[in-house]
Scaffold this motif. Structure first.
Motif, PDB file in Angstrom:
ATOM      1  N   ARG A   1       0.806  -1.214   0.000  1.00  0.00           N
ATOM      2  CA  ARG A   1       0.000   0.000   0.000  1.00  0.00           C
ATOM      3  C   ARG A   1       0.843   1.269   0.000  1.00  0.00           C
ATOM      4  O   ARG A   1       0.333   2.347  -0.260  1.00  0.00           O
ATOM      5  CB  ARG A   1      -0.942   0.011   1.197  1.00  0.00           C
ATOM      6  N   HIS A   2       2.129   1.152   0.313  1.00  0.00           N
ATOM      7  CA  HIS A   2       2.977   2.339   0.276  1.00  0.00           C
ATOM      8  C   HIS A   2       3.585   2.554  -1.106  1.00  0.00           C
ATOM      9  O   HIS A   2       4.334   3.502  -1.309  1.00  0.00           O
ATOM     10  CB  HIS A   2       4.094   2.225   1.313  1.00  0.00           C
ATOM     11  N   LEU A   3       3.283   1.679  -2.047  1.00  0.00           N
ATOM     12  CA  LEU A   3       3.797   1.825  -3.407  1.00  0.00           C
ATOM     13  C   LEU A   3       2.647   2.154  -4.348  1.00  0.00           C
ATOM     14  O   LEU A   3       1.515   1.721  -4.142  1.00  0.00           O
ATOM     15  CB  LEU A   3       4.462   0.517  -3.865  1.00  0.00           C
ATOM     16  N   THR A   4       2.966   2.906  -5.403  1.00  0.00           N
ATOM     17  CA  THR A   4       1.936   3.209  -6.395  1.00  0.00           C
ATOM     18  C   THR A   4       1.593   1.940  -7.163  1.00  0.00           C
ATOM     19  O   THR A   4       2.293   0.922  -7.065  1.00  0.00           O
ATOM     20  CB  THR A   4       2.423   4.265  -7.396  1.00  0.00           C
ATOM     21  N   VAL A   5       0.530   2.023  -7.940  1.00  0.00           N
ATOM     22  CA  VAL A   5       0.118   0.895  -8.766  1.00  0.00           C
ATOM     23  C   VAL A   5       1.277   0.447  -9.665  1.00  0.00           C
ATOM     24  O   VAL A   5       1.602  -0.738  -9.735  1.00  0.00           O
ATOM     25  CB  VAL A   5      -1.115   1.290  -9.594  1.00  0.00           C
ATOM     26  N   SER A   6       1.933   1.409 -10.310  1.00  0.00           N
ATOM     27  CA  SER A   6       3.058   1.058 -11.193  1.00  0.00           C
ATOM     28  C   SER A   6       4.171   0.358 -10.424  1.00  0.00           C
ATOM     29  O   SER A   6       4.719  -0.646 -10.884  1.00  0.00           O
ATOM     30  CB  SER A   6       3.637   2.316 -11.840  1.00  0.00           C
ATOM     31  N   ASP A   7       4.494   0.905  -9.244  1.00  0.00           N
ATOM     32  CA  ASP A   7       5.585   0.312  -8.467  1.00  0.00           C
ATOM     33  C   ASP A   7       5.214  -1.075  -7.965  1.00  0.00           C
ATOM     34  O   ASP A   7       6.071  -1.960  -7.842  1.00  0.00           O
ATOM     35  CB  ASP A   7       5.950   1.213  -7.280  1.00  0.00           C
ATOM     36  N   ASN A   8       3.930  -1.276  -7.664  1.00  0.00           N
ATOM     37  CA  ASN A   8       3.472  -2.606  -7.290  1.00  0.00           C
ATOM     38  C   ASN A   8       3.707  -3.589  -8.424  1.00  0.00           C
ATOM     39  O   ASN A   8       4.244  -4.674  -8.221  1.00  0.00           O
ATOM     40  CB  ASN A   8       1.977  -2.575  -6.946  1.00  0.00           C
ATOM     41  N   VAL A   9       3.296  -3.185  -9.632  1.00  0.00           N
ATOM     42  CA  VAL A   9       3.419  -4.087 -10.773  1.00  0.00           C
ATOM     43  C   VAL A   9       4.896  -4.330 -11.104  1.00  0.00           C
ATOM     44  O   VAL A   9       5.284  -5.439 -11.462  1.00  0.00           O
ATOM     45  CB  VAL A   9       2.670  -3.507 -11.992  1.00  0.00           C
ATOM     46  N   ALA A  10       5.709  -3.289 -10.908  1.00  0.00           N
ATOM     47  CA  ALA A  10       7.133  -3.414 -11.257  1.00  0.00           C
ATOM     48  C   ALA A  10       7.935  -4.158 -10.187  1.00  0.00           C
ATOM     49  O   ALA A  10       9.086  -4.510 -10.423  1.00  0.00           O
ATOM     50  CB  ALA A  10       7.739  -2.022 -11.467  1.00  0.00           C
ATOM     51  N   PHE A  11       7.305  -4.410  -9.034  1.00  0.00           N
ATOM     52  CA  PHE A  11       8.053  -4.958  -7.891  1.00  0.00           C
ATOM     53  C   PHE A  11       8.852  -6.210  -8.252  1.00  0.00           C
ATOM     54  O   PHE A  11      10.032  -6.315  -7.953  1.00  0.00           O
ATOM     55  CB  PHE A  11       7.094  -5.261  -6.741  1.00  0.00           C
ATOM     56  N   GLY A  12       8.174  -7.146  -8.908  1.00  0.00           N
ATOM     57  CA  GLY A  12       8.824  -8.415  -9.220  1.00  0.00           C
ATOM     58  C   GLY A  12       9.986  -8.257 -10.186  1.00  0.00           C
ATOM     59  O   GLY A  12      11.003  -8.941 -10.065  1.00  0.00           O
ATOM     60  N   LEU A  13       9.833  -7.333 -11.153  1.00  0.00           N
ATOM     61  CA  LEU A  13      10.912  -7.126 -12.123  1.00  0.00           C
ATOM     62  C   LEU A  13      12.110  -6.477 -11.446  1.00  0.00           C
ATOM     63  O   LEU A  13      13.254  -6.836 -11.706  1.00  0.00           O
ATOM     64  CB  LEU A  13      10.418  -6.240 -13.275  1.00  0.00           C
ATOM     65  N   ARG A  14      11.834  -5.524 -10.550  1.00  0.00           N
ATOM     66  CA  ARG A  14      12.932  -4.825  -9.874  1.00  0.00           C
ATOM     67  C   ARG A  14      13.608  -5.712  -8.846  1.00  0.00           C
ATOM     68  O   ARG A  14      14.732  -5.455  -8.432  1.00  0.00           O
ATOM     69  CB  ARG A  14      12.402  -3.568  -9.184  1.00  0.00           C
ATOM     70  N   ALA A  15      12.889  -6.749  -8.393  1.00  0.00           N
ATOM     71  CA  ALA A  15      13.473  -7.623  -7.374  1.00  0.00           C
ATOM     72  C   ALA A  15      14.453  -8.614  -7.978  1.00  0.00           C
ATOM     73  O   ALA A  15      15.126  -9.341  -7.268  1.00  0.00           O
ATOM     74  CB  ALA A  15      12.353  -8.376  -6.642  1.00  0.00           C
ATOM     75  N   ARG A  16      14.523  -8.661  -9.308  1.00  0.00           N
ATOM     76  CA  ARG A  16      15.425  -9.626  -9.939  1.00  0.00           C
ATOM     77  C   ARG A  16      16.884  -9.239  -9.729  1.00  0.00           C
ATOM     78  O   ARG A  16      17.201  -8.082  -9.526  1.00  0.00           O
ATOM     79  CB  ARG A  16      15.157  -9.669 -11.442  1.00  0.00           C
ATOM     80  N   GLY A  17      17.716 -10.240  -9.804  1.00  0.00           N
ATOM     81  CA  GLY A  17      19.145  -9.984  -9.719  1.00  0.00           C
ATOM     82  C   GLY A  17      19.591  -9.097 -10.862  1.00  0.00           C
ATOM     83  O   GLY A  17      18.920  -9.007 -11.897  1.00  0.00           O
ATOM     84  N   ARG A  18      20.720  -8.415 -10.676  1.00  0.00           N
ATOM     85  CA  ARG A  18      21.169  -7.412 -11.630  1.00  0.00           C
ATOM     86  C   ARG A  18      21.250  -7.942 -13.062  1.00  0.00           C
ATOM     87  O   ARG A  18      20.880  -7.255 -14.009  1.00  0.00           O
ATOM     88  CB  ARG A  18      22.557  -6.913 -11.199  1.00  0.00           C
ATOM     89  N   SER A  19      21.674  -9.182 -13.199  1.00  0.00           N
ATOM     90  CA  SER A  19      21.887  -9.704 -14.552  1.00  0.00           C
ATOM     91  C   SER A  19      20.564  -9.976 -15.267  1.00  0.00           C
ATOM     92  O   SER A  19      20.497  -9.926 -16.486  1.00  0.00           O
ATOM     93  CB  SER A  19      22.716 -10.991 -14.470  1.00  0.00           C
ATOM     94  N   ARG A  20      19.493 -10.268 -14.500  1.00  0.00           N
ATOM     95  CA  ARG A  20      18.228 -10.626 -15.139  1.00  0.00           C
ATOM     96  C   ARG A  20      17.230  -9.474 -15.112  1.00  0.00           C
ATOM     97  O   ARG A  20      16.115  -9.607 -15.602  1.00  0.00           O
ATOM     98  CB  ARG A  20      17.625 -11.852 -14.437  1.00  0.00           C
TER      99      ARG A  20
END
Lengths: 366, 283
Positions: A87-106
């Motif tokens: 709830r502290h993240l915007t809709v976009s940041d929620n959706v992007a969470f999984g992509l941003r959580a990936r390791g640097r190479s992926r």
């Protein structure tokens, strides 16, 4: 990616939530896990996701044994009943969470992430909502965000735990159609849990019906509705009322009347006759059982009468009213005959499962 | 042209009555209990005149004491907030034997007379005490140094830091962590990006309370600080010294200085907190 559960057993304390469950979900299929509360359907979904470890058995994704793979590397998209948005993240940041959580190479570059988020919000019909916070969205919109968030990581399988449970009827219907469309577009193997048979029958390619930690039947919506293999499935899927009958010499008897229904392989002895509302018909007094109309109500777009059969036990049955029968009123004496129906052996545990059913079937067992 | 009836509207019409009486009570209470003594303080200070006040505000010994008071209180509040968060997390998330005892022990600094705490700490950290004896060979002196003040302030401030975040941790939905895990987030990323942000407003509130408590602390500090001018002397002690010299105006001047600094610091932190509540506290 097909999913197979092999001999899954899971216990919480001393209560078994799942008992030796085998289930196969075909690649690209949309499957519903349907059952009453406490049937183990959510536990099975969580075991597939890796959120619970089974006490015994194996989960296979394709040819890979996924059981030892931790949830964060299992590649599943999971949608929770109560959204579980950050709830502290915007809709976009929620959706992007999984992509941003990936390791640097992926991890895709920021521009690529932004593009993927935009595409996903388009897919769930929330274009332009990216800057909002979850608290500024309705329940249906939140669940769409949760769906987009789960899809963002391109999961091998998509798992949804009562995804429409917290929503009102209209939103539920919209979201159901969206899920079907998204599934047809992405072709992702999808499993969802529901206790709502309409939802399961309408949405799923195949339905697995769970009861007491076991899979009772797996089949297409038509198969489980029209050819149930157990009294539980018959009672749980679709509407029905029940009459205590007896199978004698290859015939089905209700008290001293022979029913126009074959015993369907049911062994001689006490049995239960399940009647769908359209299995009964009104008839002339000499052709059927007398009964009194207790109530007439609207159901599923038509009118339905609840009739109390004359004689000891006062069994209740339900019958759909056709046009021309609309003149019927409460208190009328009518005569009914059985046109079709299904017979299952009367069992102790059948009675139990009937009791826990959410709807229909108010006939006390003999 | 009839003159439009204009009414002063300070509130939207509401179904819940009692706004007038509640606001009146609040202002009267605040005035009597908080503002009256504080204004008396400022009034007394005003008797000194600007020149007298400036002389006290420029006194190097007083400046050193203020620096010690606020600097050490800030450091203690930071440390208490961090450890308070950790303690609150452990007490809320894990079940272990004796958890309730530990939970109750957190409140002890509230209940203990602070002088007792000061004497206990001084005895413990003195060079011949249990802890002091262990530290002495390493050249670390705690008692009778600013470090001693720091230890005492962390002690008295800790309960505030724990109790403000504890309920927030209890509210965190397990499903959020599960969702983060299914999205591929590592445990540390989940903690940093999912669990901590909603806790931030609570941590800041705890920090404010801990800081305010630490700045005003007197009883425990004077026993463990050693009270060396320019080294380990705190501003509240200077006030007491001035009172004992019957220099009431001087005492109130130091108090007014503390009040001004505290108020601006608290105001700044409160603004920061309300910003973080807007940013991270969406319900």
């Amino acid at each position: 990616m097909d999913i197979r559960a092999l001999g899954i057993t899971k216990e919480f304390g001393r209560a078994a939530a799942l008992r030796d469950v085998d289930l196969e979900v075909r690649s690209g299929e949309l499957m519903a896990l349907l059952g009453p509360s406490g049937s183990g359907k959510t536990t099975l979904l969580r075991v597939i996701a890796g959120l619970e470890q089974p006490d015994a058995g194996e989960i296979r994704f394709g040819d890979v044994d996924a059981t030892p793979i931790p949830v964060r590397r299992r590649g599943v998209g999971f949608v929770f009943q109560h959204y579980a948005l950050f709830r502290h993240l915007t809709v976009s940041d929620n959706v992007a969470f999984g992509l941003r959580a990936r390791g640097r190479s992926r991890r895709p570059p920021p521009a690529e992430i932004a593009r993927r988020v935009r595409d996903l919000l388009d897919l769930v019909q929330l274009a332009g909502y990216g800057h909002r916070f979850p608290s500024q969205l309705s329940g249906g919109q939140r669940q769409r965000v949760a769906l987009a968030r789960a899809l963002a990581v391109e999961p091998k399988v998509l798992l949804l735990d009562e995804p429409f449970g917290a929503l009102d009827a209209r939103v539920r219907k919209d979201l159901r159609r969206s899920l079907r469309e998204i599934h047809d577009a992405t072709g992702q193997t999808t499993v969802f849990v529901t206790h709502d048979q309409d939802e399961a029958l309408e949405l799923a390619d195949r339905v697995a019906i769970l009861n007491g930690g076991r899979v009772e039947q797996v089949g297409t919506p038509d198969e489980v509705h029209d050819a149930p293999i157990s009294a539980f499935v018959m009672g749980f899927v679709g509407e029905s009322t029940q009459l205590p009958v007896e199978v004698r010499a290859g015939e089905v008897w209700f008290r001293e009347a022979r029913m126009a229904v074959p015993p369907q392989g049911c062994a001689p002895g006490p049995a239960t006759l399940f009647l769908r509302p359209d299995d009964l018909a009104f008839c002339a007094p000499q052709d059927g059982w007398p009964g009194q109309v207790l109530m007439i109500r609207r159901a599923a777009g038509g009118r339905r009468a609840e009739v109390k059969l004359a004689g000891p036990g006062g069994h209740l049955v339900e019958i759909d009213l056709r046009e021309g029968e609309a003149a019927m009123a409460r208190g009328d004496i009518v005569h009914l005959r059985v046109r079709a129906g299904r017979v299952f052996p009367a069992r102790a545990d059948a009675a139990q499962s009937v009791e826990s059913r959410p709807q229909s079937g108010r006939v006390p067992m003999p | 042209m009839a003159p439009a009836v204009r009414r002063l509207r300070v509130r939207a019409p509401s179904a819940i009555p009692g706004f007038g009486i509640a606001l009146g009570y609040t202002l009267a209470y605040l005035g009597l209990v908080v503002l009256l003594p504080l204004s008396a303080l400022v009034f007394k200070t005003a008797g000194l005149g600007w020149a007298g006040f400036a002389a006290i505000a420029g006194d190097p010994r007083i400046l050193a004491a203020l620096r010690t008071s606020f600097g050490v209180a800030f450091a203690a509040a930071v440390v208490a907030s961090l450890f308070g968060l950790l303690i609150a997390w452990v007490l809320t998330r894990y079940r272990f034997p004796g958890r309730r005892l530990v939970d109750a022990a957190v409140d002890l600094p509230f209940a203990l007379p602070t002088a007792v705490a000061g004497i206990a700490l001084a005895t413990l950290y003195a060079p011949n005490g249990w802890a002091g004896g262990v530290l002495a060979p390493w050249g670390i002196k705690v008692a009778f140094t600013p470090l001693g003040i720091f230890v005492a302030l962390v002690f008295v401030a800790l309960p505030f830091a724990v109790r403000t975040v504890q309920p927030l941790i209890g509210e965190i939905d397990r499903e959020l962590e599960e969702a983060a895990a299914t999205l591929g987030a590592t445990r540390s990323r989940t903690v940093l990006r999912v669990i901590l942000p909603p806790l931030l407003p609570g941590v800041l509130t705890g920090f404010v309370l801990a800081f305010a408590r630490a700045v005003g602390e007197y009883g425990s500090v004077i026993f463990v600080a050693g009270n060396l001018p320019f080294v380990s002397e705190i501003a509240p002690l200077l006030i007491v010294i001035k009172l004992e010299e019957f220099d009431y105006a001087g005492a109130t001047a130091v108090a007014t200085l503390m009040l001004l600094i505290s108020f601006s610091a608290l105001l700044a932190i409160n603004l920061l907190e309300s910003w973080s509540r807007r940013r991270f506290g969406h319900v």
